[in-house]
Scaffold this motif. Structure first.
Motif, PDB file in Angstrom:
ATOM      1  N   LYS A 231       0.942  -1.162   0.069  1.00 33.30           N
ATOM      2  CA  LYS A 231      -0.118   0.199   0.022  1.00 33.30           C
ATOM      3  C   LYS A 231       0.974   1.132  -0.187  1.00 33.30           C
ATOM      4  CE  LYS A 231      -1.855  -1.293   3.998  1.00 33.30           C
ATOM      5  NZ  LYS A 231      -1.066  -2.597   3.956  1.00 33.30           N
ATOM      6  N   SER A 232       1.790   1.432   0.848  1.00 36.55           N
ATOM      7  CA  SER A 232       2.566   2.464   1.069  1.00 36.55           C
ATOM      8  C   SER A 232       3.537   2.587  -0.092  1.00 36.55           C
ATOM      9  CB  SER A 232       3.502   2.547   2.163  1.00 36.55           C
ATOM     10  OG  SER A 232       2.665   2.326   3.463  1.00 36.55           O
ATOM     11  N   THR A 233       3.982   1.643  -0.623  1.00 38.34           N
ATOM     12  CA  THR A 233       4.712   1.752  -2.184  1.00 38.34           C
ATOM     13  C   THR A 233       3.918   2.489  -3.132  1.00 38.34           C
ATOM     14  OG1 THR A 233       6.071  -0.162  -1.237  1.00 38.34           O
ATOM     15  CG2 THR A 233       6.171   0.445  -3.608  1.00 38.34           C
ATOM     16  N   ALA A 244       5.575   7.986   2.311  1.00 35.77           N
ATOM     17  CA  ALA A 244       5.099   6.998   3.269  1.00 35.77           C
ATOM     18  C   ALA A 244       6.530   5.840   3.587  1.00 35.77           C
ATOM     19  CB  ALA A 244       4.042   6.179   2.940  1.00 35.77           C
ATOM     20  N   LEU A 245       6.632   5.669   4.827  1.00 36.91           N
ATOM     21  CA  LEU A 245       7.884   4.727   4.938  1.00 36.91           C
ATOM     22  C   LEU A 245       7.456   3.504   4.398  1.00 36.91           C
ATOM     23  CD1 LEU A 245       8.636   5.210   8.754  1.00 36.91           C
ATOM     24  CD2 LEU A 245      10.252   5.707   6.787  1.00 36.91           C
ATOM     25  N   VAL A 246       8.591   2.584   3.854  1.00 37.13           N
ATOM     26  CA  VAL A 246       8.063   1.371   3.287  1.00 37.13           C
ATOM     27  C   VAL A 246       8.976   0.447   3.861  1.00 37.13           C
ATOM     28  CG1 VAL A 246       8.418  -0.002   1.227  1.00 37.13           C
ATOM     29  CG2 VAL A 246       7.336   2.201   1.131  1.00 37.13           C
ATOM     30  N   THR A 252       4.299  -1.559   9.137  1.00 40.88           N
ATOM     31  CA  THR A 252       5.179  -0.446   8.984  1.00 40.88           C
ATOM     32  C   THR A 252       4.371   0.861   9.166  1.00 40.88           C
ATOM     33  OG1 THR A 252       6.384  -1.588   7.351  1.00 40.88           O
ATOM     34  CG2 THR A 252       6.790   0.773   7.408  1.00 40.88           C
ATOM     35  N   THR A 253       3.195   0.919   8.387  1.00 41.52           N
ATOM     36  CA  THR A 253       2.453   2.315   8.707  1.00 41.52           C
ATOM     37  C   THR A 253       1.516   2.178   9.891  1.00 41.52           C
ATOM     38  OG1 THR A 253       2.362   2.095   6.235  1.00 41.52           O
ATOM     39  CG2 THR A 253       0.982   3.472   7.228  1.00 41.52           C
ATOM     40  N   ARG A 254       1.665   3.094  10.750  1.00 51.99           N
ATOM     41  CA  ARG A 254       0.615   3.280  11.900  1.00 51.99           C
ATOM     42  C   ARG A 254      -0.524   4.177  11.642  1.00 51.99           C
ATOM     43  NH1 ARG A 254       4.400   0.857  15.701  1.00 51.99           N
ATOM     44  NH2 ARG A 254       4.221  -1.389  15.164  1.00 51.99           N
ATOM     45  N   LEU A 271      -5.135   8.704   0.986  1.00 55.67           N
ATOM     46  CA  LEU A 271      -4.883   8.233   2.334  1.00 55.67           C
ATOM     47  C   LEU A 271      -4.328   6.891   2.034  1.00 55.67           C
ATOM     48  CD1 LEU A 271      -8.399   8.749   4.183  1.00 55.67           C
ATOM     49  CD2 LEU A 271      -6.618  10.356   3.651  1.00 55.67           C
ATOM     50  N   ASP A 272      -3.161   6.837   3.062  1.00 53.30           N
ATOM     51  CA  ASP A 272      -2.496   5.536   3.222  1.00 53.30           C
ATOM     52  C   ASP A 272      -2.745   5.284   4.585  1.00 53.30           C
ATOM     53  OD1 ASP A 272      -0.719   3.225   2.807  1.00 53.30           O
ATOM     54  OD2 ASP A 272       0.886   4.282   3.359  1.00 53.30           O
ATOM     55  N   THR A 273      -3.061   3.805   4.798  1.00 60.10           N
ATOM     56  CA  THR A 273      -3.495   3.466   6.212  1.00 60.10           C
ATOM     57  C   THR A 273      -2.665   2.301   6.700  1.00 60.10           C
ATOM     58  OG1 THR A 273      -5.194   1.988   5.274  1.00 60.10           O
ATOM     59  CG2 THR A 273      -5.985   3.907   5.617  1.00 60.10           C
TER      60      THR A 273
HETATM   61 MG    MG Z   1       2.397   1.093   4.730  1.00 56.55          MG
END
Ligand code: MG
Ligand code: GTP
Length: 441
Positions: A231-233, A244-246, A252-254, A271-273
């Motif tokens: 997702k973040s990528t 976003a951190l990957v 990883t994502t909070r 939005l990234d979740t």
């Molecule tokens: Mg993520």
């Protein structure tokens, strides 16, 4: 309606240093006060002519030099005498000029939107066009600018009028039959089809409220799904930078990350979740709760599934989005090609990302250009809904009740439409509408 007597003064430009700052005056004393500040301007200036003039303080000392513009009533934005002083954009200088204008007994400071409100009161703009002025100022996407500009040139106003005029005629016909049954005999003969057509048109306009909201506020789109799905990528790829951190570590994502984008002119908040999983750590669980909250508010949830996700599993994740519409995609398609008709995408290589964007827009929008929509606001929608309902009841009353009852409902529908166009707007309603304008507008 008698015109308000006070002359209004306000700075029409933002209270920050800029190349130009504008002091605007509107009302009967506008020219007199304008000439106090710019005594070099002739006593009867040519309207719409730009005079280069010195702006002076009470002792006649020059404070600045700029342009003086005069618009004679009723040929001005407000319909009153208007003077605009275009000075250099120094905030302190402009406050001095404003204070000088306000020192005149006929002048008071303009409230938010008060110039536009006067334009409305003087019949220069109907209410939907006045509201389009505020929409244009607030527009933060190309589609919002284009839709507000269309509104300002009368796109919504003409559609409301196309409803209001025949509705008023129908009301008059019904009242005619009630008051003068002999003279007006038969004027109500085609009331049923007329009512049905008007109701259909009110509902068609009402149906555009959702699109109006999307254009005005932009769409909220969330990426969600199981941990580590990519997702973040994908988020970073869509945003165009590494926001976003990957990491290969699941969870990883909070926090929910937001990015404001513009796709085909439409404002999109992406939005990234946090990845969802059943047994998260403590902090991760907080992130998952936030992800669920965010999912409940979006216009579209994009479910990103990792390679190898089965159908049963997918159904479980689909249910996580609650009532929000879901677009399902197969992630990391560079690793394992997706099967079936689920669109495949790889945040890592960019494969399928353009197609995903197009699909998201298609789901949000359907066809047509976002800028061409009629900006039906929640306020308009509420009034249109009441109008449509009253027309529905009028249609029923035609079959089972008296003509008085029919005409009464048609009258209610007219009142509701009048709240949209402003032909039937209370002071309280106008206060609420113009409150959201800026001062000086
Ligand atoms: Mg993520
Ligand atoms: N081959 C391949 N690897 C990917 C792709 N997308 C992400 N990855 C890798 O998968 C791992 C997880 O990626 P993220 O983007 O952090 O995944 P996420 O879904 O945001 O994960 P959480 O935030 O933990 O839920 C990282 O090692 C990425 O490099 C992809 O499209 N292809």
């Amino acid at each position: 309606m008698s015109p308000p007597a006070a002359t209004l003064a306000a700075l029409a430009t933002a209270p920050a240093a800029g190349a130009v700052g504008i002091l605007r005056l509107s009302g009967p004393a506008a020219l007199e006060v304008g000439r106090l500040l710019a005594p070099g301007v002739p006593a009867s200036p040519t309207p719409r002519h730009a005079y280069l003039a010195a702006f002076v303080d009470a002792d006649g000392t020059a404070l600045d030099e700029g342009l003086f513009l005069y618009f004679r009533a009723p040929h001005s934005f407000t319909g009153e005498d208007v003077v605009e002083l275009q000075a250099h954009g120094g905030p302190r200088l402009l406050r001095l000029l404003l204070a000088r204008a306000l020192a005149h007994p006929a002048v008071r400071p303009a409230g938010p939107g008060e110039f536009t409100r006067r334009a409305f009161l003087h019949g220069r703009l109907d209410l939907t066009r006045a509201e389009a002025v505020a929409d244009l100022v607030a527009a933060d996407s190309e589609a919002a600018v284009r839709a507000a500009a269309a509104g300002l040139s009368g796109a919504l106003s003409s559609r409301v009028e196309a409803l209001e005029t025949p509705l008023r005629a129908l009301h008059a016909d019904l009242e005619g039959v009630l008051d003068f049954p002999e003279e007006a005999e038969g004027a109500d003969a085609d009331a049923a089809p007329r009512l049905a057509a008007l109701r259909a048109e009110a509902e068609a306009l009402l149906a555009e409220a959702g699109r109006g909201r999307l254009v005005r506020r932009g769409a909220r789109v969330a990426l969600y799904g199981p941990v580590n799905a990519g997702k973040s990528t994908l988020f970073n790829r869509l945003v165009g930078e590494a926001r976003a951190l990957v990491d290969e570590e699941p969870g990883t994502t909070r926090d929910v990350l937001e990015a404001r984008l513009e796709w085909d002119g439409l404002g999109i908040t992406l939005l990234d979740t946090a990845g969802l999983r059943p047994t998260p750590g403590r902090v991760e669980a907080l992130g998952i709760a936030r992800a669920r909250e965010a999912l409940a508010t979006v216009d579209l949830a994009v479910l990103v599934l990792p390679p190898g996700a089965g159908e049963a599993e997918a159904r479980g994740w689909l249910a996580e989005a609650g009532d929000s519409p879901v677009l399902r995609v197969a992630g990391k398609c560079d690793v394992a090609p997706a099967s079936g008709d689920v669109p495949a995408v790889s945040g890592l290589t960019g494969e399928g990302v353009e197609a995903l964007r197009a699909q998201v827009l298609g789901r949000l929008w359907g066809g047509g250009a976002p800028g061409a929509v009629a900006l039906v606001s929640e306020r308009h929608a509420d009034a249109l809904r009441r109008a449509a309902e009253a027309l529905g009841r009028a249609g029923e009353a035609l079959a089972v009740s008296t003509l008085e009852a029919v005409s009464g409902e048609v009258g209610l529908a007219l009142e509701a439409l009048g709240e949209v166009s402003g032909t039937c707007a209370s002071e309280a309603l106008l206060d609420a509408i113009f409150e959201r304008f800026c001062i000086g507008k």
